[in-house]
Design an enzyme around this catalytic site. Structure first.
Site, PDB file in Angstrom:
ATOM      1  N   LYS A  15       0.815  -1.217   0.000  1.00  0.00           N
ATOM      2  CA  LYS A  15       0.000   0.000   0.000  1.00  0.00           C
ATOM      3  C   LYS A  15       0.852   1.273   0.000  1.00  0.00           C
ATOM      4  O   LYS A  15       0.580   2.204  -0.757  1.00  0.00           O
ATOM      5  CB  LYS A  15      -0.883  -0.047   1.255  1.00  0.00           C
ATOM      6  CG  LYS A  15      -1.988   0.935   1.328  1.00  0.00           C
ATOM      7  CD  LYS A  15      -3.038   0.440   2.307  1.00  0.00           C
ATOM      8  CE  LYS A  15      -2.490   0.206   3.710  1.00  0.00           C
ATOM      9  NZ  LYS A  15      -2.337   1.439   4.481  1.00  0.00           N
ATOM     10  N   ARG A  88      -8.909   3.293  10.215  1.00  0.00           N
ATOM     11  CA  ARG A  88      -8.527   1.926  10.574  1.00  0.00           C
ATOM     12  C   ARG A  88      -9.637   1.214  11.330  1.00  0.00           C
ATOM     13  O   ARG A  88      -9.543   0.027  11.585  1.00  0.00           O
ATOM     14  CB  ARG A  88      -7.292   1.952  11.463  1.00  0.00           C
ATOM     15  CG  ARG A  88      -6.018   1.980  10.672  1.00  0.00           C
ATOM     16  CD  ARG A  88      -4.951   1.110  11.284  1.00  0.00           C
ATOM     17  NE  ARG A  88      -3.824   1.009  10.356  1.00  0.00           N
ATOM     18  CZ  ARG A  88      -2.701   1.697  10.474  1.00  0.00           C
ATOM     19  NH1 ARG A  88      -2.536   2.512  11.499  1.00  0.00           N
ATOM     20  NH2 ARG A  88      -1.747   1.572   9.599  1.00  0.00           N
ATOM     21  N   ARG A 122      11.154  -6.835   4.739  1.00  0.00           N
ATOM     22  CA  ARG A 122      11.016  -5.389   4.653  1.00  0.00           C
ATOM     23  C   ARG A 122      12.101  -4.673   5.454  1.00  0.00           C
ATOM     24  O   ARG A 122      12.500  -5.140   6.521  1.00  0.00           O
ATOM     25  CB  ARG A 122       9.639  -5.031   5.209  1.00  0.00           C
ATOM     26  CG  ARG A 122       9.096  -3.731   4.780  1.00  0.00           C
ATOM     27  CD  ARG A 122       7.620  -3.725   4.877  1.00  0.00           C
ATOM     28  NE  ARG A 122       7.144  -3.771   6.262  1.00  0.00           N
ATOM     29  CZ  ARG A 122       5.881  -3.633   6.589  1.00  0.00           C
ATOM     30  NH1 ARG A 122       4.970  -3.454   5.662  1.00  0.00           N
ATOM     31  NH2 ARG A 122       5.517  -3.695   7.842  1.00  0.00           N
ATOM     32  N   ARG A 155      12.390  -3.722  11.311  1.00  0.00           N
ATOM     33  CA  ARG A 155      11.627  -3.476  12.531  1.00  0.00           C
ATOM     34  C   ARG A 155      11.581  -4.742  13.373  1.00  0.00           C
ATOM     35  O   ARG A 155      11.393  -5.842  12.857  1.00  0.00           O
ATOM     36  CB  ARG A 155      10.209  -3.043  12.171  1.00  0.00           C
ATOM     37  CG  ARG A 155      10.142  -1.591  11.737  1.00  0.00           C
ATOM     38  CD  ARG A 155       8.804  -1.245  11.135  1.00  0.00           C
ATOM     39  NE  ARG A 155       7.681  -1.884  11.837  1.00  0.00           N
ATOM     40  CZ  ARG A 155       6.419  -1.555  11.648  1.00  0.00           C
ATOM     41  NH1 ARG A 155       6.107  -0.598  10.785  1.00  0.00           N
ATOM     42  NH2 ARG A 155       5.461  -2.167  12.282  1.00  0.00           N
ATOM     43  N   ARG A 166      -0.514  -9.256  13.876  1.00  0.00           N
ATOM     44  CA  ARG A 166      -0.894  -7.950  13.319  1.00  0.00           C
ATOM     45  C   ARG A 166      -1.958  -8.101  12.243  1.00  0.00           C
ATOM     46  O   ARG A 166      -2.894  -7.318  12.151  1.00  0.00           O
ATOM     47  CB  ARG A 166       0.321  -7.249  12.705  1.00  0.00           C
ATOM     48  CG  ARG A 166       1.165  -6.520  13.703  1.00  0.00           C
ATOM     49  CD  ARG A 166       1.800  -5.236  13.181  1.00  0.00           C
ATOM     50  NE  ARG A 166       2.477  -5.265  11.898  1.00  0.00           N
ATOM     51  CZ  ARG A 166       3.744  -5.643  11.708  1.00  0.00           C
ATOM     52  NH1 ARG A 166       4.467  -6.073  12.708  1.00  0.00           N
ATOM     53  NH2 ARG A 166       4.280  -5.576  10.517  1.00  0.00           N
TER      54      ARG A 166
END
Ligand SMILES: [Zn+2]
Length: 210
Positions: A15, A88, A122, A155, A166
């Protein structure tokens, strides 16, 4: 045209990358909660300072405050707008609807196992927050941000277990949001599998068709 689009999609669906392309190529103004908060804090606006208080205390910034920041941003924004990372929750979607009309919600869909693979690869920039993917959008130099030269890192919550948790949280919160836009007749789903240009083309076709 002052199209207002909400971009939906689970963590790792690409996204953020797609949003950046829409900004670069279609002159969208991207409004993301993270950017708004950082900007508010940096500029020291009243809402920004209030948000800073919450963040420094390790607390979630309340919806009304975020909505306030979005309102301020919309007031000084011209042209098409892309909302990324907001709303959200159903509550946030309802608050946003009171603030402005959303023309389209584009929901990027990707199979869960593929998402997990994407996320563990990532890397983010410590300085500017730019996000890279070792396979799909690698930085030109390993461990270095193309944009600002900052250091790239993984992360600590980008591990498979936390990613699955998540994704579940995302689903629980966001399904009511897509349902909300579906009922309004503005929800469009886009297949998020394939290369970045392929997904971008699907998003563009969706936007053009309206
Ligand atoms: Zn950077």
């Amino acid at each position: 045209m002052d199209l207002k689009i909400v971009l939906l999609g689970p963590p790792g669906c690409g996204k953020g990358t797609q949003a950046e392309r829409l900004v670069a190529e279609m002159k969208f103004t991207k409004i993301s909660t993270g950017d708004l908060l950082r900007e508010g804090v940096r500029l020291g606006t009243p809402l920004g300072l209030e948000a800073k208080g919450y963040m420094e205390a390790g607390r979630l910034v309340p919806d009304e405050l975020v909505i306030g920041l979005i309102k301020e941003k919309l007031a000084v924004t011209h042209g098409p707008v892309l909302l990324d990372g907001f709303p959200r929750s159903l509550e946030q979607a309802r608050s946003l609807e009171k603030l402005t009309r959303i023309d389209m919600a584009v929901d990027i869909q990707v199979n869960e196992d593929k998402l997990v693979h994407r996320i563990v690869m990532r890397r983010s920039c410590k300085s500017c927050g730019a996000v890279y993917h070792l396979e799909f959008s690698p930085p030109k130099h390993a461990d270095k941000c193309d944009k600002c030269g900052g250091e790239l890192y993984q992360r600590s919550d980008d591990t498979e277990q936390t990613v699955r948790a998540r994704l579940k949280t995302y689903k629980d919160q966001t399904l009511p949001v897509s349902q909300f836009y579906r009922e309004k007749g503005v929800l469009h789903t886009v297949d998020g599998e394939g290369s970045i240009p392929q997904v971008y083309e699907r998003i563009m076709n969706t936007i053009k068709k309206g």
